[in-house]
Write a protein that holds these residues in place. Sequence first.
Motif, PDB file in Angstrom:
ATOM      1  N   ALA A   1      -2.532  16.888  10.022  1.00  0.00           N
ATOM      2  CA  ALA A   1      -2.882  17.801   8.931  1.00  0.00           C
ATOM      3  C   ALA A   1      -1.749  17.982   7.932  1.00  0.00           C
ATOM      4  CB  ALA A   1      -3.305  19.151   9.500  1.00  0.00           C
ATOM      5  N   ASP A   2      -0.523  17.693   8.347  1.00  0.00           N
ATOM      6  CA  ASP A   2       0.632  17.819   7.456  1.00  0.00           C
ATOM      7  C   ASP A   2       1.003  16.509   6.771  1.00  0.00           C
ATOM      8  OD1 ASP A   2       1.014  20.541   8.087  1.00  0.00           O
ATOM      9  OD2 ASP A   2       2.028  19.973   9.959  1.00  0.00           O
ATOM     10  N   GLY A   3       0.234  15.458   7.024  1.00  0.00           N
ATOM     11  CA  GLY A   3       0.493  14.181   6.381  1.00  0.00           C
ATOM     12  C   GLY A   3       1.394  13.240   7.162  1.00  0.00           C
ATOM     13  N   GLN A   4       1.792  13.617   8.367  1.00  0.00           N
ATOM     14  CA  GLN A   4       2.624  12.738   9.186  1.00  0.00           C
ATOM     15  C   GLN A   4       1.783  11.609   9.768  1.00  0.00           C
ATOM     16  OE1 GLN A   4       6.090  13.072   9.465  1.00  0.00           O
ATOM     17  NE2 GLN A   4       5.629  14.518   7.813  1.00  0.00           N
ATOM     18  N   VAL A   5       2.305  10.389   9.701  1.00  0.00           N
ATOM     19  CA  VAL A   5       1.539   9.207  10.106  1.00  0.00           C
ATOM     20  C   VAL A   5       1.407   9.141  11.627  1.00  0.00           C
ATOM     21  CG1 VAL A   5       1.467   6.693  10.091  1.00  0.00           C
ATOM     22  CG2 VAL A   5       2.233   7.931   8.043  1.00  0.00           C
ATOM     23  N   LEU A   6       0.165   8.983  12.073  1.00  0.00           N
ATOM     24  CA  LEU A   6      -0.125   8.772  13.491  1.00  0.00           C
ATOM     25  C   LEU A   6      -0.466   7.318  13.778  1.00  0.00           C
ATOM     26  CD1 LEU A   6      -2.439  11.865  14.119  1.00  0.00           C
ATOM     27  CD2 LEU A   6       0.022  11.685  14.563  1.00  0.00           C
ATOM     28  N   TYR A   7      -1.066   6.660  12.792  1.00  0.00           N
ATOM     29  CA  TYR A   7      -1.529   5.278  12.954  1.00  0.00           C
ATOM     30  C   TYR A   7      -1.508   4.610  11.596  1.00  0.00           C
ATOM     31  CZ  TYR A   7      -5.057   1.531  13.393  1.00  0.00           C
ATOM     32  OH  TYR A   7      -5.735   0.339  13.345  1.00  0.00           O
ATOM     33  N   SER A   8      -1.069   3.364  11.555  1.00  0.00           N
ATOM     34  CA  SER A   8      -1.007   2.631  10.291  1.00  0.00           C
ATOM     35  C   SER A   8      -1.218   1.152  10.567  1.00  0.00           C
ATOM     36  CB  SER A   8       0.354   2.848   9.623  1.00  0.00           C
ATOM     37  OG  SER A   8       0.474   2.081   8.445  1.00  0.00           O
ATOM     38  N   ARG A   9      -2.003   0.523   9.722  1.00  0.00           N
ATOM     39  CA  ARG A   9      -2.207  -0.919   9.823  1.00  0.00           C
ATOM     40  C   ARG A   9      -2.174  -1.526   8.432  1.00  0.00           C
ATOM     41  NH1 ARG A   9      -7.370  -4.478  11.853  1.00  0.00           N
ATOM     42  NH2 ARG A   9      -6.263  -6.469  11.794  1.00  0.00           N
ATOM     43  N   CYS A  10      -1.437  -2.627   8.264  1.00  0.00           N
ATOM     44  CA  CYS A  10      -1.227  -3.213   6.933  1.00  0.00           C
ATOM     45  C   CYS A  10      -1.666  -4.671   6.880  1.00  0.00           C
ATOM     46  CB  CYS A  10       0.242  -3.106   6.538  1.00  0.00           C
ATOM     47  SG  CYS A  10       0.836  -1.409   6.404  1.00  0.00           S
ATOM     48  N   LEU A  11      -1.830  -5.160   5.662  1.00  0.00           N
ATOM     49  CA  LEU A  11      -2.149  -6.565   5.430  1.00  0.00           C
ATOM     50  C   LEU A  11      -0.892  -7.421   5.622  1.00  0.00           C
ATOM     51  CD1 LEU A  11      -4.292  -6.161   2.206  1.00  0.00           C
ATOM     52  CD2 LEU A  11      -5.128  -7.230   4.320  1.00  0.00           C
ATOM     53  N   PRO A  12      -1.033  -8.618   6.179  1.00  0.00           N
ATOM     54  CA  PRO A  12       0.117  -9.527   6.244  1.00  0.00           C
ATOM     55  C   PRO A  12       0.483 -10.021   4.844  1.00  0.00           C
ATOM     56  CG  PRO A  12      -1.870 -10.617   7.036  1.00  0.00           C
ATOM     57  CD  PRO A  12      -2.233  -9.185   6.821  1.00  0.00           C
ATOM     58  N   ASN A  13       1.736 -10.390   4.652  1.00  0.00           N
ATOM     59  CA  ASN A  13       2.211 -10.805   3.334  1.00  0.00           C
ATOM     60  C   ASN A  13       1.457 -12.002   2.779  1.00  0.00           C
ATOM     61  OD1 ASN A  13       4.142  -8.810   2.926  1.00  0.00           O
ATOM     62  ND2 ASN A  13       5.754  -9.951   3.968  1.00  0.00           N
ATOM     63  N   ASP A  14       1.074 -12.938   3.654  1.00  0.00           N
ATOM     64  CA  ASP A  14       0.375 -14.114   3.140  1.00  0.00           C
ATOM     65  C   ASP A  14      -0.989 -13.748   2.568  1.00  0.00           C
ATOM     66  OD1 ASP A  14      -0.720 -13.539   5.622  1.00  0.00           O
ATOM     67  OD2 ASP A  14      -0.915 -15.633   6.231  1.00  0.00           O
ATOM     68  N   MET A  15      -1.635 -12.703   3.119  1.00  0.00           N
ATOM     69  CA  MET A  15      -2.917 -12.257   2.571  1.00  0.00           C
ATOM     70  C   MET A  15      -2.715 -11.540   1.244  1.00  0.00           C
ATOM     71  SD  MET A  15      -6.110 -12.218   2.589  1.00  0.00           S
ATOM     72  CE  MET A  15      -6.139 -13.221   4.083  1.00  0.00           C
ATOM     73  N   VAL A  16      -1.636 -10.773   1.133  1.00  0.00           N
ATOM     74  CA  VAL A  16      -1.337 -10.110  -0.141  1.00  0.00           C
ATOM     75  C   VAL A  16      -1.128 -11.156  -1.235  1.00  0.00           C
ATOM     76  CG1 VAL A  16       0.292  -8.619  -1.364  1.00  0.00           C
ATOM     77  CG2 VAL A  16      -0.346  -8.090   1.002  1.00  0.00           C
ATOM     78  N   LEU A  17      -0.355 -12.184  -0.937  1.00  0.00           N
ATOM     79  CA  LEU A  17      -0.109 -13.252  -1.905  1.00  0.00           C
ATOM     80  C   LEU A  17      -1.400 -13.965  -2.271  1.00  0.00           C
ATOM     81  CD1 LEU A  17       1.761 -15.017  -3.565  1.00  0.00           C
ATOM     82  CD2 LEU A  17       2.207 -16.386  -1.496  1.00  0.00           C
ATOM     83  N   ARG A  18      -2.226 -14.233  -1.277  1.00  0.00           N
ATOM     84  CA  ARG A  18      -3.502 -14.917  -1.533  1.00  0.00           C
ATOM     85  C   ARG A  18      -4.360 -14.101  -2.494  1.00  0.00           C
ATOM     86  NH1 ARG A  18      -6.357 -17.989   2.299  1.00  0.00           N
ATOM     87  NH2 ARG A  18      -7.984 -19.206   1.269  1.00  0.00           N
ATOM     88  N   CYS A  19      -4.398 -12.807  -2.322  1.00  0.00           N
ATOM     89  CA  CYS A  19      -5.219 -11.961  -3.184  1.00  0.00           C
ATOM     90  C   CYS A  19      -4.638 -11.850  -4.595  1.00  0.00           C
ATOM     91  CB  CYS A  19      -5.376 -10.580  -2.559  1.00  0.00           C
ATOM     92  SG  CYS A  19      -6.420 -10.569  -1.081  1.00  0.00           S
ATOM     93  N   ILE A  20      -3.334 -11.837  -4.702  1.00  0.00           N
ATOM     94  CA  ILE A  20      -2.715 -11.857  -6.032  1.00  0.00           C
ATOM     95  C   ILE A  20      -3.136 -13.120  -6.775  1.00  0.00           C
ATOM     96  CG2 ILE A  20      -0.512 -12.053  -7.266  1.00  0.00           C
ATOM     97  CD1 ILE A  20       0.715 -10.268  -5.060  1.00  0.00           C
ATOM     98  N   GLN A  21      -3.150 -14.223  -6.073  1.00  0.00           N
ATOM     99  CA  GLN A  21      -3.561 -15.493  -6.683  1.00  0.00           C
ATOM    100  C   GLN A  21      -5.040 -15.487  -7.039  1.00  0.00           C
ATOM    101  OE1 GLN A  21      -2.295 -18.030  -3.479  1.00  0.00           O
ATOM    102  NE2 GLN A  21      -0.208 -18.275  -4.296  1.00  0.00           N
ATOM    103  N   LEU A  22      -5.883 -14.907  -6.170  1.00  0.00           N
ATOM    104  CA  LEU A  22      -7.318 -14.837  -6.451  1.00  0.00           C
ATOM    105  C   LEU A  22      -7.602 -13.936  -7.650  1.00  0.00           C
ATOM    106  CD1 LEU A  22      -8.840 -14.593  -2.850  1.00  0.00           C
ATOM    107  CD2 LEU A  22      -9.186 -16.443  -4.501  1.00  0.00           C
ATOM    108  N   ALA A  23      -6.859 -12.856  -7.783  1.00  0.00           N
ATOM    109  CA  ALA A  23      -7.047 -11.969  -8.934  1.00  0.00           C
ATOM    110  C   ALA A  23      -6.741 -12.697 -10.231  1.00  0.00           C
ATOM    111  CB  ALA A  23      -6.159 -10.734  -8.790  1.00  0.00           C
ATOM    112  N   ALA A  24      -5.672 -13.499 -10.215  1.00  0.00           N
ATOM    113  CA  ALA A  24      -5.322 -14.275 -11.410  1.00  0.00           C
ATOM    114  C   ALA A  24      -6.381 -15.333 -11.697  1.00  0.00           C
ATOM    115  CB  ALA A  24      -3.954 -14.921 -11.221  1.00  0.00           C
ATOM    116  N   LYS A  25      -6.847 -15.986 -10.648  1.00  0.00           N
ATOM    117  CA  LYS A  25      -7.847 -17.058 -10.799  1.00  0.00           C
ATOM    118  C   LYS A  25      -9.136 -16.532 -11.420  1.00  0.00           C
ATOM    119  CE  LYS A  25     -10.577 -20.269  -7.975  1.00  0.00           C
ATOM    120  NZ  LYS A  25     -10.791 -20.785  -6.585  1.00  0.00           N
ATOM    121  N   HIS A  26      -9.585 -15.370 -10.951  1.00  0.00           N
ATOM    122  CA  HIS A  26     -10.873 -14.835 -11.405  1.00  0.00           C
ATOM    123  C   HIS A  26     -10.719 -13.784 -12.504  1.00  0.00           C
ATOM    124  CE1 HIS A  26     -13.182 -16.840  -8.249  1.00  0.00           C
ATOM    125  NE2 HIS A  26     -12.269 -16.451  -7.369  1.00  0.00           N
ATOM    126  N   LYS A  27      -9.480 -13.592 -12.978  1.00  0.00           N
ATOM    127  CA  LYS A  27      -9.208 -12.636 -14.056  1.00  0.00           C
ATOM    128  C   LYS A  27      -9.675 -11.223 -13.690  1.00  0.00           C
ATOM    129  CE  LYS A  27      -9.255 -16.057 -17.780  1.00  0.00           C
ATOM    130  NZ  LYS A  27      -9.200 -17.215 -16.880  1.00  0.00           N
TER     131      LYS A  27
END
Length: 357
Positions: A146-172
């Motif tokens: 309730a105070d905003g302290q993280v109990l659980y967190s899951r993130c995207l791997p860097n290679d997926m972040v890069l892939r999506c950056i490229q897809l955003a550029a490709k599809h404008k």
Amino acid sequence: MQAFQSPSRGCAASMQIPSSCLTCYPTPVLNCLPKNPHKNACSRQQQRPSTAAAAATGSSGFQQGVDSLRNRHIGIIASDVDGTLLNSQQKLTTGVETAIRHAADAGVPLIVATGKARGPWVPEVLPRLGLTLPGVFLQGLLVTDADGQVLYSRCLPNDMVLRCIQLAAKHKLTLTAYCNDRIFCKETDEHTNRLLWYKEPTPEPVGDLESHLLGTIEVHKLIFMAPQSTIDVVRPAIEAELAGQASITTALSGMLEVLPLGASKGAGVQWLLNHLSKDASGLLALGDGENDIEMLQMAAIGVAMGNAGQNLRSIADAVVSSNDEDGVAEAVHEFVLGPRGLSAGKVAVASRVAAHQ
């Protein structure tokens, strides 16, 4: 009342979760969503025939369906925020606030389960509800107390972040990166400005996303943004590109979200239930979007708002009034307060109710 018929309810898929993308405090991450004993098994089911004629002629069949749901003992509520808890003006109505507080007084607390970050909307909404339990944010990728302290967190791997950056550029497409309580973008535009209406954190333009994010900032999720007509065209191609590597969902028009593989709001809610030593057999889940499907499927009672799309309505146990008509309050009265004798009169379920015997 309209007729009801029982929809098929599929089983949840197992989640393949790379350990490198996961931070979990202190409970282990789930490998899959467990089968809910209150739902039909994964085997193929036959749909019940429509009972329109029975309802029209006063048959007890529809009422038996409603009563079957009321007989499920609800001990906790999970609610989506935009399009569900809040109305179309992004306001929490007095009717919804009062119903949730009465439910809490009856021993049935609410947890928020949203795709949103912990932004400016949090101090405007959550204190009014008197919430003390943790909440689920970013499509189940972040759970905080309730105070905003993280109990659980899951993130995207860097290679997926890069892939999506490229897809955003490709599809404008405009691309936004959600990183805990911050949102980054290459530059602000009409699409990123939409997030301000939902009182998300203000998007921060950083120029080159690749150099700003990779190796320095953990990214929970990414959102491709464009007119919905464009999203409809590019979604199949993006899903094909990311198949088996990420999960795709949508919560709002003009936005296509990329999550770690197997992630969902439902998975985040299940993690929190385990953390609280609660069971999904006592869960009332409320939502309006595609991103709420897994959450409604796992709940004892899954309720779609009247403004929900057909894909959510088709798997819901009940459909109540819209978010502009206090649909959340209607569901709380029907399935929490009413069965405890705490509701002044019965509140009719607006659409169909599926009875699971």
